[in-house]
Design a protein around this motif. Structure first.
Motif, short mmCIF file in Angstrom:
data_model
loop_
_atom_site.label_atom_id
_atom_site.label_comp_id
_atom_site.label_asym_id
_atom_site.label_seq_id
_atom_site.Cartn_x
_atom_site.Cartn_y
_atom_site.Cartn_z
N GLY A 186 0.82 -1.21 0.00
CA GLY A 186 0.00 0.00 0.00
C GLY A 186 0.85 1.25 0.00
N PRO A 187 0.30 2.38 -0.55
CA PRO A 187 1.13 3.57 -0.78
C PRO A 187 1.25 4.52 0.41
CG PRO A 187 -1.06 3.89 -1.70
CD PRO A 187 -1.04 2.49 -1.13
N ALA A 188 0.63 4.22 1.54
CA ALA A 188 0.56 5.20 2.63
C ALA A 188 1.92 5.70 3.09
CB ALA A 188 -0.22 4.60 3.81
N GLY A 189 2.93 4.84 3.13
CA GLY A 189 4.22 5.27 3.67
C GLY A 189 5.25 5.65 2.63
N PHE A 190 4.86 5.74 1.36
CA PHE A 190 5.84 6.02 0.30
C PHE A 190 6.13 7.52 0.23
CE2 PHE A 190 3.88 2.24 -2.23
CZ PHE A 190 4.42 1.36 -1.31
N GLU A 191 7.41 7.84 -0.04
CA GLU A 191 7.78 9.25 -0.22
C GLU A 191 7.35 9.74 -1.59
OE1 GLU A 191 11.61 12.16 -0.76
OE2 GLU A 191 11.79 10.03 -1.09
N ALA A 192 7.58 8.92 -2.62
CA ALA A 192 7.27 9.35 -3.98
C ALA A 192 6.90 8.14 -4.83
CB ALA A 192 8.46 10.09 -4.59
N ILE A 193 6.04 8.38 -5.80
CA ILE A 193 5.69 7.39 -6.81
C ILE A 193 5.98 8.01 -8.17
CG2 ILE A 193 3.83 6.06 -7.88
CD1 ILE A 193 2.45 6.02 -5.13
N VAL A 194 6.79 7.32 -8.97
CA VAL A 194 7.12 7.80 -10.32
C VAL A 194 6.58 6.80 -11.32
CG1 VAL A 194 8.96 8.56 -11.85
CG2 VAL A 194 9.21 8.88 -9.39
N HIS A 195 5.82 7.29 -12.28
CA HIS A 195 5.01 6.45 -13.15
C HIS A 195 5.43 6.61 -14.61
CE1 HIS A 195 1.72 4.48 -15.00
NE2 HIS A 195 0.81 5.42 -14.93
N GLY A 196 5.74 5.49 -15.26
CA GLY A 196 5.93 5.47 -16.70
C GLY A 196 4.65 4.95 -17.33
N THR A 197 4.01 5.75 -18.18
CA THR A 197 2.67 5.41 -18.66
C THR A 197 2.62 5.29 -20.18
OG1 THR A 197 0.38 6.17 -18.79
CG2 THR A 197 2.05 7.87 -18.60
N THR A 198 1.77 4.42 -20.66
CA THR A 198 1.53 4.28 -22.10
C THR A 198 0.13 4.77 -22.47
OG1 THR A 198 0.81 2.00 -21.75
CG2 THR A 198 3.10 2.32 -22.38
N VAL A 199 -0.55 5.46 -21.56
CA VAL A 199 -1.90 5.94 -21.84
C VAL A 199 -1.91 6.88 -23.05
CG1 VAL A 199 -3.77 7.40 -20.95
CG2 VAL A 199 -2.78 5.63 -19.51
N GLY A 200 -0.97 7.83 -23.08
CA GLY A 200 -0.89 8.76 -24.21
C GLY A 200 -0.52 8.05 -25.50
N THR A 201 0.47 7.15 -25.43
CA THR A 201 0.90 6.40 -26.62
C THR A 201 -0.27 5.63 -27.20
OG1 THR A 201 2.91 6.02 -25.33
CG2 THR A 201 2.77 4.95 -27.46
N ASN A 202 -0.98 4.89 -26.36
CA ASN A 202 -2.09 4.07 -26.85
C ASN A 202 -3.21 4.93 -27.42
OD1 ASN A 202 -0.73 1.78 -26.01
ND2 ASN A 202 -1.76 1.68 -24.04
N ALA A 203 -3.48 6.08 -26.79
CA ALA A 203 -4.53 6.96 -27.30
C ALA A 203 -4.20 7.46 -28.71
CB ALA A 203 -4.73 8.14 -26.35
N LEU A 204 -2.92 7.73 -28.97
CA LEU A 204 -2.51 8.19 -30.29
C LEU A 204 -2.57 7.06 -31.31
CD1 LEU A 204 0.50 10.51 -29.41
CD2 LEU A 204 -1.78 11.19 -30.10
N LEU A 205 -2.00 5.91 -30.95
CA LEU A 205 -1.95 4.80 -31.90
C LEU A 205 -3.35 4.27 -32.23
CD1 LEU A 205 1.12 2.82 -30.52
CD2 LEU A 205 1.04 4.29 -32.53
N GLU A 206 -4.23 4.29 -31.25
CA GLU A 206 -5.58 3.76 -31.46
C GLU A 206 -6.58 4.86 -31.84
OE1 GLU A 206 -6.58 1.67 -27.89
OE2 GLU A 206 -4.78 0.44 -27.95
N ARG A 207 -6.10 6.12 -31.97
CA ARG A 207 -6.98 7.26 -32.30
C ARG A 207 -8.15 7.35 -31.31
NH1 ARG A 207 -6.42 9.90 -37.22
NH2 ARG A 207 -4.37 9.50 -38.11
N LYS A 208 -7.84 7.29 -30.03
CA LYS A 208 -8.87 7.34 -29.00
C LYS A 208 -8.68 8.56 -28.09
CE LYS A 208 -9.94 2.40 -28.90
NZ LYS A 208 -9.91 1.14 -28.11
N GLY A 209 -8.27 9.68 -28.69
CA GLY A 209 -8.15 10.91 -27.92
C GLY A 209 -9.48 11.63 -27.86
N ALA A 210 -9.42 12.90 -27.42
CA ALA A 210 -10.63 13.70 -27.25
C ALA A 210 -11.15 14.20 -28.59
CB ALA A 210 -10.32 14.89 -26.35
#
Length: 684
Positions: free
Chosen positions: A53-77
């Motif tokens: 669980g994240p309660a005691g963590f100092e920092a969380i750093v996230h590598g995401t493919t949400v933007g990549t997938n939205a572009l490749l699949e043409r599922k943006g706004a």
């Protein structure tokens, strides 16, 4: 460094990988859980819960493919564009390129339809003079009409706004007063740089991604707050640095290669620590195979990237070549009777046939399972008890074997060979075709499946060796933990070098450095120091393509000390390196100034990953099993990879298993363990 844990989270198409490092105890933990395609936040939070669980963590750093997938699949706004009268078709015209060089077939649809692109009266000249002030009433009418037509985001792109953003700023103020969300992107804020199409494309794609990325980050932040997380949450950028979630919401285009970039960061650090300055990183995930070059210990940065045909983002990005050849890539025989692997992927749902979740078409993972290279009784990720070998074999026989006249084993081996050939081609593209000798490079495979194929890549491409990280399946998550904080910005100058006003340029550079430094400081992560780097885009008069010219200057006591002589010397060195000759007698032009502020994070000691001192070869032995190589069964020794001590040697054929990946050592190769726990695989 703070003593509280920091966690890296890499969300891929099949698995979400996590790496927790506790600097107080110099200890770490890893986790791998199934991704939840379509609602990636579920896998993200499941992974954090697996780490306590994240309660005691100092920092969380996230590598995401949400933007990549939205572009490749043409599922943006649904996107609206407001632009200068006469320029509504810039996104469609591009650089007058086309999908197919020969013939008239093939079409390109921009990310927003023509009836969602509105023109307004305004004009700024190339020297920054406002010729026609923007018609605010027309801007307001356009914004209201876009909203009435269902627009969720708006991009404002005026001609020559790089030279002066006055008209754009006035238009943006009017639109933002009307727009119900913050999803308004303005080209002079996103990319104040010459080149009309690239500026328009980057701004439009940024707006296209804003609602989706903002919604995703908002969902994560809400879930983290509910779970008691009180630390900092950051996102990996495509340039290899990290940024705050506020910056990611504002400039989501910079997350386009977020996930793959994190892996390259870690791979470069691992290779350098192990004594290899030249490496080719090979990230084999569930959907794709991503390749990048590290030469002389430095990652290659490109000024822009083409995510897909016509989708250009001009922002510094780690150079990554991606092909559709991941573990979930579907194998099929095409109409011409040729075996193809990918680009279509089974993803995590339903996944490969052997997952038993409803897919009936064979994948690369199914082929590796049938060949005995993946242990069906110990699937990675922990979600499945056992893999369905017979189901995978039947699918390979039906979809590949019968059309090609092969039995199941030959079909499985054919699938692996085709995939290996595609991967080898991608490696040649970033090495041989760019003038690098692969014999001077090591392959650095990671991702869930990279180490399954490394022997074939060594032999097919002629690489020096392979360096398999201690935890190949969570390498990208490690990259999240060790990435520096970084902010890049650009300004177009358009000046002749001869007789340049060095004092004015110096003032501009100091201003840019101050602004970039402020962004890094606002990120809130502990850094040892902040480095400012300057680079000019320059060319000889009459040329169109530029070379990047790093400047050997720094801000000290409010000045950089830049001069015409320093710039000329730096330009000639960069041009000579790029083209092996100079063009004396021609004028030299400065096009743009690039400024990067890099917050150097405290060093991550990779010896924390080293094998335990009491490890022995005997305790690592797990017997043997039959594995298929080159048309026949071989008896391969099986090892618990993480229990092998430093200095141990394993001769092929061998299988080394661990919780996040499987390493295959071919019959004519040998693997040895270095002091960091990496495996170095070489020819016997």
């Amino acid at each position: 460094m703070s003593s509280a844990p920091i966690v890296g989270v890499d969300v891929g198409g099949t698995f979400t990988d996590l790496f927790l490092y506790d600097p107080g105890t110099a200890s770490f933990r890893t986790a791998k859980v199934p991704s939840n395609r379509g609602d990636e936040a579920v896998g993200f939070m499941n992974g954090l819960r697996a780490l306590g669980g994240p309660a005691g963590f100092e920092a969380i750093v996230h590598g995401t493919t949400v933007g990549t997938n939205a572009l490749l699949e043409r599922k943006g706004a649904k996107l609206g564009v407001i632009t200068t009268a006469g320029f509504r078709d810039v996104l469609e015209m591009r650089r007058r390129d086309r999908r197919n060089t020969w013939g008239l077939w093939g079409e390109f649809l921009p990310i927003t339809d023509r009836d969602m692109r509105f023109e307004v009266p305004e004009r700024t000249l190339a020297d920054g003079t406002v010729h026609t002030p923007v018609d605010i009433a027309a801007v307001e009418a356009a914004a209201r009409e876009l909203l009435a037509r269902g627009a969720e985001a708006c991009a404002i792109v005026f001609i020559n706004a790089y030279a002066s953003g006055v008209n754009e700023a006035a238009a943006a103020k009017a639109v933002r007063a009307i727009w119900p969300t913050p999803h308004v992107s303005v080209s002079s804020e996103i990319l104040p740089e010459i080149r009309e199409f690239e500026r328009a494309s980057t701004t439009a794609l940024n707006a296209y991604l804003q609602p989706g990325v903002a919604s995703y980050l908002g969902k994560l932040e809400g879930a983290l707050e509910y779970a008691g997380f009180g630390g900092r949450f950051h996102i990996v950028q495509s340039n290899g640095g990290i940024m705050s979630t506020a910056t990611a919401r504002s400039v989501p285009a910079r997350t386009a290669l977020s996930g793959p970039a994190a892996g390259v960061i870690a791979a470069a650090a691992i290779a350098k620590a192990a004594g290899f300055e030249n490496a080719i990183t090979c990230d084999l995930g569930g959907t794709s195979f991503d390749v990048s070059l590290v030469a002389g210990g430095e990652m290659a940065l490109a000024a822009q990237a083409t995510i897909d045909f016509g989708l250009v983002i001009r922002s510094p990005m780690i150079e990554i070549t991606t092909i559709g050849a991941g573990g979930g890539s579907i194998a099929h025989v095409d109409r011409g009777g040729l075996l193809q692997v990918g680009p279509e992927s089974a993803g995590s749902r339903p996944g490969p046939v052997c997952y038993g979740q409803g897919n009936t078409r064979p994948t690369l993972t199914d082929a590796n399972v049938v060949l005995g290279r993946i242990n069906a009784d110990k699937p990675i990720g922990g979600a499945l008890a056992r893999l369905d070998v017979e189901g995978a074999k039947a699918a390979l026989l039906h979809h590949v074997g019968q059309p090609l006249g092969l039995d199941a084993m030959a079909a499985a081996e054919a699938v692996v060979r085709v995939a290996n050939a595609k991967m080898a081609g991608a490696i040649r593209l970033v090495s041989i075709e760019r003038g690098h000798d692969p014999q001077k490079f090591v392959a650095l495979p990671f991702g869930g499946g990279g180490a399954l194929h490394v022997g074939a890549l060594i032999k097919e491409v002629g690489l020096q060796a392979a360096l398999v990280p201690r935890f190949p399946g969570v390498t990208s998550a490690i990259g999240c933990v060790i990435a520096d904080v970084r902010h890049d910005q650009v300004r177009t100058l358009n000046r002749n070098l001869d007789g340049i006003d060095a004092a004015a340029l110096d003032q501009r550079m100091v201003e840019e450095a101050t602004a970039a430094r402020a962004v890094v400081e606002a990120a809130g992560l502990p850094v040892e120091r902040i480095e400012i780097r300057f680079e000019l885009d320059m060319h000889y008069a009459g040329q169109t393509h530029t070379v990047g010219v790093p400047l050997p200057v720094h801000v000290r006591n409010g000045t950089t000390g830049v001069s015409e002589a320093i710039i000329r010397m730096a330009f000639e060195a960069a041009y000579q390196t790029a083209f092996s000759r100079l063009l004396p007698g021609l004028g030299i032009r400065i096009v743009s100034l690039r400024t990067a502020a890099i917050g150097i994070r405290p060093d991550f000691d990779l010896t924390a990953l080293a094998p335990p001192k009491d490890a022995t070869v005997e305790n690592a032995a797990r017997g043997a099993r039959q594995v298929w190589f080159d048309g026949a069964w071989h008896t391969a020794t099986v090892w618990s990879r993480l229990d092998l001590p430093e200095g141990s040697r394993v001769h092929g054929p061998a299988i080394l298993e661990q919780g996040d990946a499987t390493v295959v050592v071919d019959p004519d190769l040998v693997a040895r363990t270095d002091r960091f726990g990496n495996l170095i695989i070489e020819r016997e």
